[in-house]
Design a protein around this motif. Structure first.
Motif, PDB file in Angstrom:
ATOM      1  N   LEU A   1      -5.092  -3.675  22.875  1.00 42.43           N
ATOM      2  CA  LEU A   1      -4.833  -2.416  23.586  1.00 42.43           C
ATOM      3  C   LEU A   1      -3.738  -1.614  22.889  1.00 42.43           C
ATOM      4  O   LEU A   1      -3.823  -0.405  22.765  1.00 42.43           O
ATOM      5  N   GLU A   2      -2.689  -2.324  22.413  1.00 41.37           N
ATOM      6  CA  GLU A   2      -1.621  -1.624  21.702  1.00 41.37           C
ATOM      7  C   GLU A   2      -2.127  -1.068  20.379  1.00 41.37           C
ATOM      8  O   GLU A   2      -1.781   0.036  19.975  1.00 41.37           O
TER       9      GLU A   2
ATOM     10  N   THR B   1       1.438  -5.139  11.713  1.00 41.78           N
ATOM     11  CA  THR B   1       1.588  -4.160  12.779  1.00 41.78           C
ATOM     12  C   THR B   1       2.655  -4.544  13.783  1.00 41.78           C
ATOM     13  O   THR B   1       3.111  -3.698  14.535  1.00 41.78           O
ATOM     14  N   GLY B   2       3.047  -5.802  13.838  1.00 36.99           N
ATOM     15  CA  GLY B   2       4.078  -6.208  14.767  1.00 36.99           C
ATOM     16  C   GLY B   2       3.568  -6.501  16.154  1.00 36.99           C
ATOM     17  O   GLY B   2       4.349  -6.743  17.059  1.00 36.99           O
ATOM     18  N   THR B   3       2.266  -6.482  16.364  1.00 39.35           N
ATOM     19  CA  THR B   3       1.736  -6.812  17.679  1.00 39.35           C
ATOM     20  C   THR B   3       0.384  -7.482  17.507  1.00 39.35           C
ATOM     21  O   THR B   3      -0.232  -7.406  16.448  1.00 39.35           O
ATOM     22  N   LEU B   4      -0.060  -8.172  18.570  1.00 40.68           N
ATOM     23  CA  LEU B   4      -1.366  -8.818  18.521  1.00 40.68           C
ATOM     24  C   LEU B   4      -2.301  -8.230  19.561  1.00 40.68           C
ATOM     25  O   LEU B   4      -3.481  -8.557  19.580  1.00 40.68           O
ATOM     26  N   SER B   5      -1.791  -7.365  20.427  1.00 39.28           N
ATOM     27  CA  SER B   5      -2.611  -6.895  21.531  1.00 39.28           C
ATOM     28  C   SER B   5      -3.557  -5.803  21.063  1.00 39.28           C
ATOM     29  O   SER B   5      -3.156  -4.837  20.406  1.00 39.28           O
TER      30      SER B   5
ATOM     31  N   ASP C   1      -6.485  -9.964  23.066  1.00 37.93           N
ATOM     32  CA  ASP C   1      -5.457 -10.406  22.143  1.00 37.93           C
ATOM     33  C   ASP C   1      -6.144 -11.030  20.944  1.00 37.93           C
ATOM     34  O   ASP C   1      -7.089 -11.811  21.111  1.00 37.93           O
TER      35      ASP C   1
END
Lengths: 200, 88, 148, 218, 76, 79
Positions: free
Chosen positions: D151-152, D145-149, D89
């Motif tokens: 992997l995503e 991007t709308g995410t912090l992971s 993360d």
């Protein structure tokens, strides 16, 4: 394309540039510390521009990291400049010393902080405790408060593992985490207040 | 021009007093003479706070603001009057 | 030689902060020139504001001991996410009935969306962050008591 | 998942924050683990000053508490680098990196020499200002991007992170990992306690390798 | 909040900030700062966050009193 | 863009300039000027309804001022 986010980002980045330029020209060590505290504000503002609940959950750690590093660096500064032995005057304002305000306001703040719990409550309660300490002389139960903070930290770690491995007991986790972080943050910050003068 | 109710007139008067006293605070050159205008300012702001939202908790907020600024200006006055002398 | 001058400049550690600040300033200027950035509409933990709710601005749905619907990254990793969000302690329940303007106090009291994020779904952040506070305080306290 | 890290061998989920072990991160993790164990079991070196032009030499006296404190800081630094190696993360990585930074300050600041403490202070200032690009970069990643992971973000269809945001993250990690610059000054190594000072350099190297992997993956 | 009130409190904010920047004497700076604070609190109340407004109104003077402790030393 | 957003950004910019290049360069001036961008950030958080972050930020700013006051007193105090 120039939505609110980009406009805000541009202006905040410009203020970060101004802060870094001042940092570039500064030679005095304490002035440098003040300006670094200034450039933390644009970084928090960039997180705040995110605008979701996640933003708030990222601001709280950012704030605590900032004040923790500031605490360590200020003590390193005092030690490095050889200022440890210097006496520090307390608060000598008649209104604060003689009136009831130093009792009532800390009581309100500490009570409200306990109700709030978590980081916010810790910071608010610690502020009240510090105000009380500096207006009424210092405390001497240094080790006790430190031990309480250590136990609170352990309580928080235990609650974290409850959340991760026994999620069906989430209720116990919430209560443990809230109380643990409250006591931990409040105790640590209150110790700052008792570090006012010099070591015994 | 929409109709202005009595409460709106009251709050506008409070805000106008606040702005005028802020101008006076800033225009005044003597530090001790600034403080009475600061008190007027905090009266005006506390009044407009109480009128902004009709709710019992607003009174609490206005009271907290008023207590806070009074303590602050008293501290400034006492520190300004007594501070430098103690150093001698 | 230019290289020896550079290395002498770097080896004086008073200058390193200036060097780093200069690098940050240059990068930030470049960053401003390359704006605007797109803002992704598909955010985690979005907030919707319901001004009429007593929990304003932290109304996220759900009733106590039921699951609220929140948008987490990996729902399968936190099977009980949503319960903390919906939970209200008896005190906060009473407060929400008493006044519609105390939403922040209610959400800061145990239970609520931020406790959900900070303690449950992103709990590791909070572990690291309290550890930073602990380490920084250990440095300060060590120097305070046993410094030179 | 494509990238220099390779396929994840296994994952350890903590809610939204998933620790993942690819061959690359696993190698770095084991390196940090081995060195942390080494710090725990090793005895600190005793520094000896030889008086120039004579036979006399004297062992520098180091207090037990100072050694204990620096060992504690070194262990914490090792744990922090282990966390930074495997976290999945971006904001968590930023937090672990600043933990490495503050631990490095602690390792150096315990030495009772004014010169060394000045170095620790200057390094602390750099580490503190480095949190600005780190946290700002992580927040902008979340916004764009709308995410912090990680992997995503590594999935083929994901929104790519803008180049300048990657530069911000890298600059932040460089600031936190600047300790070897200070250690390069001979004074720092003359400060007693060899394994602890090497921990500074090793953790800086590790977080730098990791940020390269992160930046190439997202 | 209508436009007139917004203008009034915004004017308080801008006046307070400008005066705080331009003054030389620390006491005068602190007095101007409290003009700024007086302009900021109504915005919080207007959103309906009354508990936050109460807490901030109590915390802000503490911060000023802390500053006053340092100002005493700097005064001639 | 609501008024809090605009005013907050204005205060952050003006305050940053005033701390970075103050009229009189001493510690107290910078410490007092630091409050201006802090209130700007507070208004910015308010415009996004981040009330809890706002409350924490207020408390932490006061603690920061306290830490700085301690160091400044030690720095400027006579030996």
């Amino acid at each position: 394309m120039w939505n609110e986010y980009s406009v805000g980002l541009a202006l905040v980045m410009i203020s970060a540039v101004i802060g870094f330029l001042a940092l570039l020209r500064e030679q005095d060590d304490l002035h440098r510390l003040l300006i670094i505290d200034l450039v933390e504000i644009p970084s928090l503002a960039i997180i705040a521009l995110l605008g979701t609940d996640l933003a708030e959950a990222l601001i709280l750690p950012g704030l605590v990291v900032g004040i923790a590093e500031l605490l360590a660096l200020s003590q390193i500064y005092v030690t490095k400049e050889g200022l440890r032995k210097r006496p520090v005057r307390g608060l000598h304002i008649e209104v604060v010393e003689r009136a009831h305000a130093p009792v009532i306001i800390p009581a309100l703040l500490v009570g409200y902080g306990i109700v709030l719990s978590g980081f916010t409550g810790g910071a608010v309660a610690a502020l009240g405790a510090i105000f009380f300490v500096i207006s009424r002389g210092s405390t001497d139960s240094y080790e006790l408060v430190e031990m309480a903070s250590g136990i609170a930290w352990a309580a928080w770690i235990a609650s974290f593992f409850v959340f991760m491995f026994f999620p069906q007991y989430w209720y116990a986790g919430v209560m443990g985490a809230a109380v643990g972080i409250l006591v931990k943050v409040a105790a640590k910050m209150t110790l700052v207040g008792s570090m006012w003068g010099e070591a015994e | 021009m929409e109709v202005i109710t009595t409460q709106e007139i009251a709050i506008l008067v409070c805000a106008a007093i606040g702005v005028i006293s802020a101008v006076r605070v800033i225009a005044e050159r003597n530090t001790m003479k600034k403080l009475p205008f600061l008190n007027v300012l905090s009266f005006a702001i506390a009044g407009s706070l109480a009128l902004l939202l009709p709710d019992p908790l607003t009174i609490l907020a206005a009271a907290a603001y008023f207590v806070g600024t009074t303590l602050e200006s008293n501290a400034i006055a006492s520190s300004y009057a007594g501070g430098p002398k103690n150093d001698e | 030689m230019i290289i020896s001058r550079i290395s002498r400049f770097i080896s004086n550690f008073d200058n390193l902060l200036a060097l780093f600040a200069g690098a940050c300033a240059v990068l930030a200027v470049l960053f401003v020139l390359f704006l605007p950035l797109p803002y992704s509409e598909d955010q985690l933990y979005p907030k919707e504001i319901d001004e009429s709710s007593p929990l304003y601005p932290y109304e996220r749905g759900g009733t106590p001991f039921e699951r609220a619907d929140i948008h987490v990254q990996y729902p399968e990793n936190s099977p009980f996410a949503g319960y903390v969000t919906a939970y209200l302690t008896p005190f906060s329940l009473a407060l929400s009935r008493l006044t519609p303007h105390a939403g922040t106090t209610i959400v800061a009291h145990p239970g609520g969306i931020l406790d959900e994020i900070l303690y449950n779904t992103r709990g590791l952040d909070t572990v690291v962050e309290t550890t930073i506070l602990f380490i920084a305080f250990a440095i300060g306290s060590y120097l305070f008591r046993k410094g030179s | 998942m494509i990238g220099i890290g390779g396929q994840p061998l296994f994952m350890l989920p903590f809610g939204d924050i998933v620790l993942y072990f690819t061959p690359f991160t696993l190698t770095l993790f084991i390196l940090a683990l081995v060195f942390t164990v080494l710090v725990i079991i090793s005895k600190p070196e005793r520094q000896i000053d030889i008086v120039f032009g004579g036979d006399a030499y004297l062992a520098k006296e180091i207090s037990i508490s100072e050694m204990k404190f620096r060992r504690f800081m070194a262990i914490a630094c090792g744990l922090a680098s282990m966390g930074a190696m495997v976290t999945g993360d971006i904001f968590d990585f930023a937090l672990f990196t600043s933990l490495v930074g503050i631990c490095n300050v602690g390792i150096v600041a315990a030495v009772k020499s004014r010169h060394v403490q000045n170095a620790a202070y200057q390094y602390g200032l750099v580490a503190m200002s480095a949190t600005v690009p780190l946290f700002a970069g992580a927040a902008i990643v979340a916004a764009t991007t709308g995410t912090l992971s990680i992997l995503e973000l590594a999935l083929p269809g994901a929104t790519k992170v803008p180049l300048f945001v990657k530069a911000l993250l890298t600059l932040g990690v460089m600031g936190e990992g600047m300790a070897p610059f200070y250690a390069a000054k001979a004074e720092m190594f003359r400060a007693p306690g060899a394994p602890y000072v090497i921990m500074c350099s090793l953790s800086s190297l590790l977080i730098f390798l990791r940020v390269i992997e992160v930046v190439l993956t997202v | 909040m209508n436009e007139l009130l917004l203008g009034a409190f915004g004017a308080l904010l801008v006046l307070g900030a400008g005066a705080t920047i331009l003054e030389h004497d620390p006491y005068k700076k602190i007095i101007s700062l409290s003009v700024l604070i007086g302009g900021a609190i109504p915005f919080i109340v207007d959103r309906g966050l009354l508990d936050v407004a109460t807490a901030v109104a109590l915390i802000a003077p503490l911060s000023t009193i802390f500053i006053l402790m340092a100002v005493r030393r700097a005064a001639p | 863009m609501n008024p809090e957003f605009v005013l907050g950004l204005f205060l952050i910019l003006a305050g940053t300039v005033s701390v970075a290049f103050p009229r009189r360069k001493d510690y107290i001036t910078r410490l007092i000027n630091l409050e201006i961008p802090a209130w700007g950030l507070l208004l910015l958080m308010l415009s996004y309804n981040e009330a809890l972050a706002l409350l924490t930020f207020g408390a932490v700013t006061a603690l920061t001022v306290y830490i700085f006051v301690r160091v400044i007193q030690k720095r400027e105090g006579d030996a």
